[in-house]
Each structure stands twice: as structure tokens, then as C-alpha cells.
Design a protein around this motif. Structure first.
Motif, PDB file in Angstrom:
ATOM      1  N   PHE A 145      50.010  68.625  17.932  1.00  0.00           N
ATOM      2  CA  PHE A 145      50.378  67.222  17.719  1.00  0.00           C
ATOM      3  C   PHE A 145      49.428  66.292  18.472  1.00  0.00           C
ATOM      4  O   PHE A 145      49.763  65.147  18.763  1.00  0.00           O
ATOM      5  CB  PHE A 145      51.811  66.970  18.214  1.00  0.00           C
ATOM      6  CG  PHE A 145      52.895  67.564  17.331  1.00  0.00           C
ATOM      7  CD1 PHE A 145      52.579  68.253  16.168  1.00  0.00           C
ATOM      8  CD2 PHE A 145      54.228  67.430  17.674  1.00  0.00           C
ATOM      9  CE1 PHE A 145      53.574  68.809  15.372  1.00  0.00           C
ATOM     10  CE2 PHE A 145      55.237  67.968  16.878  1.00  0.00           C
ATOM     11  CZ  PHE A 145      54.898  68.655  15.720  1.00  0.00           C
ATOM     12  N   ARG A 146      48.247  66.754  18.803  1.00  0.00           N
ATOM     13  CA  ARG A 146      47.330  65.997  19.647  1.00  0.00           C
ATOM     14  C   ARG A 146      46.831  64.735  18.956  1.00  0.00           C
ATOM     15  O   ARG A 146      46.845  64.615  17.738  1.00  0.00           O
ATOM     16  CB  ARG A 146      46.148  66.887  20.040  1.00  0.00           C
ATOM     17  CG  ARG A 146      45.381  67.404  18.862  1.00  0.00           C
ATOM     18  CD  ARG A 146      44.426  68.577  19.138  1.00  0.00           C
ATOM     19  NE  ARG A 146      44.126  68.852  20.510  1.00  0.00           N
ATOM     20  CZ  ARG A 146      43.552  69.995  20.888  1.00  0.00           C
ATOM     21  NH1 ARG A 146      43.250  70.932  19.999  1.00  0.00           N
ATOM     22  NH2 ARG A 146      43.281  70.207  22.155  1.00  0.00           N
ATOM     23  N   ASN A 147      46.409  63.767  19.759  1.00  0.00           N
ATOM     24  CA  ASN A 147      45.781  62.540  19.267  1.00  0.00           C
ATOM     25  C   ASN A 147      46.662  61.765  18.293  1.00  0.00           C
ATOM     26  O   ASN A 147      46.255  61.469  17.165  1.00  0.00           O
ATOM     27  CB  ASN A 147      44.428  62.844  18.620  1.00  0.00           C
ATOM     28  CG  ASN A 147      43.411  63.357  19.621  1.00  0.00           C
ATOM     29  OD1 ASN A 147      43.280  64.569  19.801  1.00  0.00           O
ATOM     30  ND2 ASN A 147      42.681  62.464  20.264  1.00  0.00           N
ATOM     31  N   ASN A 148      47.874  61.485  18.721  1.00  0.00           N
ATOM     32  CA  ASN A 148      48.773  60.621  17.976  1.00  0.00           C
ATOM     33  C   ASN A 148      49.309  59.556  18.938  1.00  0.00           C
ATOM     34  O   ASN A 148      48.672  59.239  19.938  1.00  0.00           O
ATOM     35  CB  ASN A 148      49.899  61.436  17.341  1.00  0.00           C
ATOM     36  CG  ASN A 148      49.486  62.096  16.046  1.00  0.00           C
ATOM     37  OD1 ASN A 148      49.430  61.444  14.998  1.00  0.00           O
ATOM     38  ND2 ASN A 148      49.174  63.393  16.091  1.00  0.00           N
ATOM     39  N   GLN A 149      50.489  59.014  18.617  1.00  0.00           N
ATOM     40  CA  GLN A 149      51.111  58.000  19.466  1.00  0.00           C
ATOM     41  C   GLN A 149      52.530  58.414  19.833  1.00  0.00           C
ATOM     42  O   GLN A 149      53.422  57.565  19.962  1.00  0.00           O
ATOM     43  CB  GLN A 149      51.133  56.643  18.734  1.00  0.00           C
ATOM     44  CG  GLN A 149      49.776  56.099  18.367  1.00  0.00           C
ATOM     45  CD  GLN A 149      48.962  55.710  19.581  1.00  0.00           C
ATOM     46  OE1 GLN A 149      49.513  55.286  20.594  1.00  0.00           O
ATOM     47  NE2 GLN A 149      47.647  55.857  19.501  1.00  0.00           N
ATOM     48  N   PHE A 150      52.745  59.700  20.026  1.00  0.00           N
ATOM     49  CA  PHE A 150      54.073  60.173  20.402  1.00  0.00           C
ATOM     50  C   PHE A 150      54.440  59.666  21.795  1.00  0.00           C
ATOM     51  O   PHE A 150      53.586  59.550  22.683  1.00  0.00           O
ATOM     52  CB  PHE A 150      54.132  61.698  20.369  1.00  0.00           C
ATOM     53  CG  PHE A 150      54.059  62.276  18.988  1.00  0.00           C
ATOM     54  CD1 PHE A 150      55.057  62.011  18.066  1.00  0.00           C
ATOM     55  CD2 PHE A 150      53.001  63.080  18.602  1.00  0.00           C
ATOM     56  CE1 PHE A 150      55.010  62.535  16.783  1.00  0.00           C
ATOM     57  CE2 PHE A 150      52.927  63.609  17.331  1.00  0.00           C
ATOM     58  CZ  PHE A 150      53.931  63.335  16.418  1.00  0.00           C
ATOM     59  N   THR A 151      55.724  59.391  21.982  1.00  0.00           N
ATOM     60  CA  THR A 151      56.180  58.798  23.236  1.00  0.00           C
ATOM     61  C   THR A 151      57.072  59.730  24.049  1.00  0.00           C
ATOM     62  O   THR A 151      57.568  59.328  25.105  1.00  0.00           O
ATOM     63  CB  THR A 151      56.935  57.501  22.958  1.00  0.00           C
ATOM     64  OG1 THR A 151      58.007  57.763  22.026  1.00  0.00           O
ATOM     65  CG2 THR A 151      56.009  56.452  22.372  1.00  0.00           C
ATOM     66  N   GLY A 152      57.283  60.939  23.569  1.00  0.00           N
ATOM     67  CA  GLY A 152      58.102  61.881  24.322  1.00  0.00           C
ATOM     68  C   GLY A 152      59.107  62.582  23.444  1.00  0.00           C
ATOM     69  O   GLY A 152      58.846  62.869  22.273  1.00  0.00           O
ATOM     70  N   TRP A 153      60.294  62.845  23.995  1.00  0.00           N
ATOM     71  CA  TRP A 153      61.348  63.533  23.272  1.00  0.00           C
ATOM     72  C   TRP A 153      62.669  63.107  23.875  1.00  0.00           C
ATOM     73  O   TRP A 153      62.743  62.595  24.998  1.00  0.00           O
ATOM     74  CB  TRP A 153      61.161  65.050  23.369  1.00  0.00           C
ATOM     75  CG  TRP A 153      60.752  65.489  24.739  1.00  0.00           C
ATOM     76  CD1 TRP A 153      61.538  65.664  25.838  1.00  0.00           C
ATOM     77  CD2 TRP A 153      59.412  65.765  25.164  1.00  0.00           C
ATOM     78  NE1 TRP A 153      60.798  66.044  26.917  1.00  0.00           N
ATOM     79  CE2 TRP A 153      59.486  66.122  26.539  1.00  0.00           C
ATOM     80  CE3 TRP A 153      58.168  65.764  24.535  1.00  0.00           C
ATOM     81  CZ2 TRP A 153      58.362  66.461  27.279  1.00  0.00           C
ATOM     82  CZ3 TRP A 153      57.041  66.094  25.264  1.00  0.00           C
ATOM     83  CH2 TRP A 153      57.143  66.446  26.619  1.00  0.00           C
ATOM     84  N   SER A 154      63.740  63.293  23.130  1.00  0.00           N
ATOM     85  CA  SER A 154      65.052  62.838  23.589  1.00  0.00           C
ATOM     86  C   SER A 154      65.850  63.942  24.260  1.00  0.00           C
ATOM     87  O   SER A 154      66.779  63.666  25.017  1.00  0.00           O
ATOM     88  CB  SER A 154      65.859  62.283  22.399  1.00  0.00           C
ATOM     89  OG  SER A 154      65.950  63.250  21.370  1.00  0.00           O
ATOM     90  N   ASP A 155      65.492  65.185  24.024  1.00  0.00           N
ATOM     91  CA  ASP A 155      66.237  66.329  24.562  1.00  0.00           C
ATOM     92  C   ASP A 155      65.604  66.773  25.878  1.00  0.00           C
ATOM     93  O   ASP A 155      64.387  66.783  26.018  1.00  0.00           O
ATOM     94  CB  ASP A 155      66.213  67.470  23.548  1.00  0.00           C
ATOM     95  CG  ASP A 155      67.257  68.539  23.835  1.00  0.00           C
ATOM     96  OD1 ASP A 155      67.581  68.729  25.017  1.00  0.00           O
ATOM     97  OD2 ASP A 155      67.724  69.175  22.892  1.00  0.00           O
ATOM     98  N   SER A 156      66.412  67.186  26.827  1.00  0.00           N
ATOM     99  CA  SER A 156      65.876  67.662  28.112  1.00  0.00           C
ATOM    100  C   SER A 156      65.217  69.029  27.981  1.00  0.00           C
ATOM    101  O   SER A 156      64.427  69.424  28.836  1.00  0.00           O
ATOM    102  CB  SER A 156      66.993  67.733  29.160  1.00  0.00           C
ATOM    103  OG  SER A 156      68.011  68.634  28.745  1.00  0.00           O
ATOM    104  N   THR A 157      65.547  69.752  26.920  1.00  0.00           N
ATOM    105  CA  THR A 157      64.891  71.045  26.646  1.00  0.00           C
ATOM    106  C   THR A 157      64.336  70.999  25.220  1.00  0.00           C
ATOM    107  O   THR A 157      64.868  71.648  24.314  1.00  0.00           O
ATOM    108  CB  THR A 157      65.889  72.206  26.805  1.00  0.00           C
ATOM    109  OG1 THR A 157      67.029  71.966  25.959  1.00  0.00           O
ATOM    110  CG2 THR A 157      66.343  72.337  28.243  1.00  0.00           C
ATOM    111  N   PRO A 158      63.277  70.239  24.988  1.00  0.00           N
ATOM    112  CA  PRO A 158      62.831  69.966  23.621  1.00  0.00           C
ATOM    113  C   PRO A 158      62.269  71.161  22.883  1.00  0.00           C
ATOM    114  O   PRO A 158      62.172  71.141  21.658  1.00  0.00           O
ATOM    115  CB  PRO A 158      61.742  68.908  23.828  1.00  0.00           C
ATOM    116  CG  PRO A 158      61.247  69.148  25.213  1.00  0.00           C
ATOM    117  CD  PRO A 158      62.435  69.582  25.994  1.00  0.00           C
TER     118      PRO A 158
END
Length: 464
Positions: A145-158
Motif C-alpha cells: 500500500f506504499r505511496n498513498n495517503q493512508f492515515t492509519g487504521w481504526s482497529d488496535s490489531t489491524p
């Protein structure tokens, strides 16, 4: 070209393959332009391979792609596709490979992916929001998923539902609000490679964050703003360990990485001494500890394996003292940089026909004479800002491959030998601020237009 006509021709070929109930469309660097016609996917129910990479396709990926019910691989990388990934992808229940990297895709990830997936590569796009849709992908081996604009994840164990995952590439996203915990990588016992470089990560890494990654071969968290002490992966298979350009502090990890190939811990705030264990690593090719606040001496002994495998050794811009061990110059190093320390004593002899290509010893407190470099293949040698004395051996000037020589701000004396070869390649020659006498040698003109910087001021040179 009109893509509809091209697809018509491909359809005719595809139907030939349907005699065996299998079919494929695979056309690399086709030059196809235009959009993907949505109707085409309703006519290829037996298609298992749809690959049109490295083209000029534009527009969106049609939702009618769900008509490819037997599709195993979808490869549309390196085109100019826009829009978002269609939610209908979840209906491709046989899909194993999704490759749509290097496009202009945006939006967010769909909430679900086919559970049959083995590999997902959506790198180099403009997809935003949280990483989602990974639940139940128990066969998935690669996430890129490299080189995008992802901001993280909502789950503590994604990544807990990804027991088969081996590759996790998330570099060059924006995770500045992500709180990495000791559970972030839970469930990834099969993971071999993880890359979260240049993700704007901040804060400290919990001590046990890598505890379960016992098969890890490559870890890259470089170019972030991580701080505190550096937790060390406990994997006997670790080959590459890179966390350069962060704010880590404390001592260097004192561990014998038995199989390690590269250690890059530059541009942090590490203190203390260099563990002697590092010089016993028999397979290491790169050791970069530069730009820290390391003290003490360079370990005086190195194993035969270390000396024969090491290619890039960079310890510059620290607070190291003591002398340069003899083993440093008798190793297989290609690039050596020990500049900007407080090293003293002489420069050890350089064996004839050594493997060195560049040696940088700037801004230390080195004394004595320059070693002979006869038979070497040096492209660059720098020892400016020391207290070196004596004459400069001819070998520094009669080389036909030397490009850069920096010996300024020393106490070197004698004349500049008139031995520049006819095929001289010098680009920069810095001899200023020494005690050189005589005149500039006539053979210097052999360097011709290659020589862009010649600095000889603050000497006792005369003549023309």
C-alpha cells in the motif's frame, strides 16, 4: 487507438481458449488508450487472467468487472486509471492477485476484499483514509500500500486476521496520528518484510512491538520522527535493519544478528560505544552508524567474515576517539567514511590492490604521512582538516580513475609531482592550506575539461 476495437480483437482470441474452459487476456506494454468498456466483462465468464499493465488506459475500473467470476489475476498497473476501487471487487471470489499500482486511483479502500486474495498491490496512487477491508484474508501473503495517503487504521490489531502475511509495505503514507502499540503487529507470525519508512510516525515504539515477528527478514522504519530507545527485533533470520533518520536515543542494540546483511542506524541520537559484536557479524555488507553521538573507540578487532563481506562502513559525524584499527584498511570495504570525529594517530597502510573506491577521513586529528595507494582503484580520497605531514605520494596523482582528491588544511609539504596521466579524470583537486612549494606541474593540463575545481591557495607555490 480506440480501445473498443482492440478489445474486440482480444475477445476473438479469448473465445478460442474457452474450448478448454480456460481463457486469458494478457498484453503488456500494449499502448492501449481510452477507457475500459463496462460491457466487455459480461462476455468473458471463463476468464481467469486479465492483465493490461504498462499502458495508457484511463477512466475508472467498471463495477461490471464482477462478471469475471473465475478471475484469478487482475493486473492493470502503470496506467492512468482514476476513480476508486469498486466495491464489486469483493464479489470476485476466486481472485488471488490484485495489481493496480502506479495509477491515479483515489477515494478510500472498499470495506471488503475477496477472501481468496494472495497479493494486493495498490501502491503509488492517491487512495486516502484508513486501511480497512482486511478481515478474513487468511491466505493473503503480500500487502503493498506504499505511496498513498493512508492515515492509519481504526482497529488496535489491524492485521490480526492475516496469519499468512509475509510482506507488509506501508511506506510513504501519513500515519502521524497513529499510535503504535505492542499489539499493532499481533497475528503476523509469518511476516518476513515490513516497511513503514517515511510515514510521519511519531512517539516511542513499545518494547514488545516486534516480539512475535520471529520470521522477520527486513525491517525499515527509516525517515520518521520516532524517539526513545530502539526495541530490537528478536528474529534469527533478520537481514536488513533500517531506522535511519529518526530521533532514537540511548545505546545501540547490543545483539549478535547472526545473519544480518545491512544495519542502517544513521541520523539519530544514539550514545554510548559501538558494540564489539557488530565487528563479528560475518555476513554484513553495510554498517551505517553516522550522524549520532557515539563515543569511545572503533573496536580493535573484526572477524574474518566481517572483513571479507563489509562493503560500506560509515561512522562519520560522531564523537569517536582513538586510532583507526589496521583491520579497517585491510578489509573488503568499497566506501569508508570516518569523517568528523576526533580520531588520532596515523592512517593505517592501504594494501596494494585493495578494493577501496572511496575513503573519507575529513576533520579528525590524524597525523603522520599519507599511506601509499599504489595499485588501488580509488575514485575519491578525502583527508582534509587533519594534521597530516610529509609529501604526497605520486600514486595520488598518476591514477587514471581518481576523480576527487581532498587534502586541504593539513601540513603537507614538498611539490606536486608532475605525473598526471594523459587520461587524467580529476574533477576536483583541493590542496589548499598546506605547505606545498614549487610550481604547478605541466602535466596538470592533461586533466583538461574534466577538472572543474582546483584549489591550491595558501601554499608556497610559484611559477605560472
Amino acid at each position: 487507438h480506440v480501445i473498443g476495437r482492440a478489445f474486440t480483437a482480444m475477445m476473438q482470441k479469448a473465445w478460442v481458449y474457452q474450448a478448454s474452459m480456460r481463457s486469458c487476456v494478457s498484453w503488456t506494454r500494449s499502448g492501449l488508450q481510452g477507457t475500459l468498456p463496462s460491457a466487455i466483462f459480461n462476455h468473458l465468464p471463463y476468464l481467469d487472467l486479465f492483465e493490461l499493465p504498462f499502458g495508457s488506459l484511463s477512466g475508472t475500473i467498471p463495477g461490471t468487472i464482477t462478471g469475471l467470476t473465475n478471475l484469478l489475476s487482475l493486473n492493470l498497473r502503470d496506467n492512468s486509471l482514476t476513480g476508486s476501487l469498486p466495491a464489486a471487487l469483493a464479489n470476485l471470489t476466486s481472485l488471488e492477485v490484485l495489481q493496480v499500482s502506479d495509477n491515479l486511483l483515489g477515494g478510500s479502500l472498499p470495506q471488503y476484499f475477496p477472501t481468496s486474495l494472495l497479493r494486493i498491490d495498490i501502491g503509488q496512487n492517491d487512495i486516502r483514509g484508513p486501511i480497512q477491508g482486511l478481515d478474513g484474508l487468511t491466505y493473503l501473503k503480500e500487502i503493498k500500500f506504499r505511496n498513498n495517503q493512508f492515515t492509519g487504521w481504526s482497529d488496535s490489531t489491524p492485521f490480526a486476521d492475516l496469519p499468512s502475511l509475509e510482506v507488509l509495505f506501508l511506506d510513504n503514507n501519513d500515519f502521524h496520528n497513529v499510535n503504535l502499540t505492542e499489539y499493532t503487529f499481533s497475528g503476523l507470525e509469518s511476516l518476513e518484510k515490513i516497511n513503514m519508512a517515511s510515514c510521519n510516525l511519531r512517539g516511542e515504539l513499545p518494547f514488545g512491538i516486534f516480539a512475535n515477528l520471529t520470521n522477520l527478514e527486513s525491517l525499515d522504519f527509516s525517515n520518521n520522527s520516532l524517539s526513545g530507545e530502539l526495541p530490537c527485533p528478536d528474529s534469527p533470520s533478520l537481514l536488513d535493519f533500517s531506522v535511519f533518520k529518526n530521533d532514537f536515543s540511548g545505546n545501540l542494540p547490543n545483539r549478535n544478528f547472526a545473519s544480518i546483511d545491512e544495519i542502517a542506524l544513521s541520523l539519530n541520537h544514539f550514545t554510548g560505544t559501538i558494540p564489539s559484536l557488530y565487528m563479528q557479524l560475518d555476513y554484513i555488507t553495510l554498517l551505517a552508524l553516522d550522524s549520532n553521538s557515539l563515543t569511545g573507540t572503533i573496536p580493535m578487532n573484526a572477524s574474518d567474515g566481517f572483513r571479507s563481506s563489509m562493503a560500506f562502513l560509515n561512522l562519520d559525524h560522531n564523537l569517536l576517539t582513538g586510532t583507526i584499527p589496521d583491520w579497517v584498511m585491510s578489509s573488503s570495504v568499497l566506501l569508508l567514511s570516518l569523517s568528523a570525529n576526533s580520531l588520532t594517530g596515523r592512517i593505517p597502510p592501504i594494501p596494494a590492490y585493495s578494493t577501496f573506491q572511496s575513503i573519507f577521513l575529513y576533520q579528525n586529528k590524524l597525523t603522520g604521512e599519507l599511506p601509499s595507494i599504489k595499485g588501488s582503484e580509488l575514485y575519491g580520497f578525502g583527508a582534509s582538516g587533519n594534521a597530516l605531514s610529509g609529501t604526497i605520494p605520486e600514486g595520488y596523482f598518476n591514477s587514471s580513475i581518481m576523480l576527487n582528491l581532498f587534502l586541504d588544511n593539513n601540513q603537507l609539504s614538498g611539490s606536486i609531482p608532475d605525473v598526471f596521466p594523459y587520461d587524467c579524470m580529476f574533477e576536483a583537486l583541493h590542496l589548499h592550506a598546506n605547505r606545498l612549494a614549487g610550481s604547478l606541474p605541466s602535466s596538470l593540463r592533461n586533466c583538461g575539461s574534466f577538472l572543474t575545481t582546483l584549489l591550491v591557495h595558501n601554499n608556497s607555490l610559484g611559477g605560472n
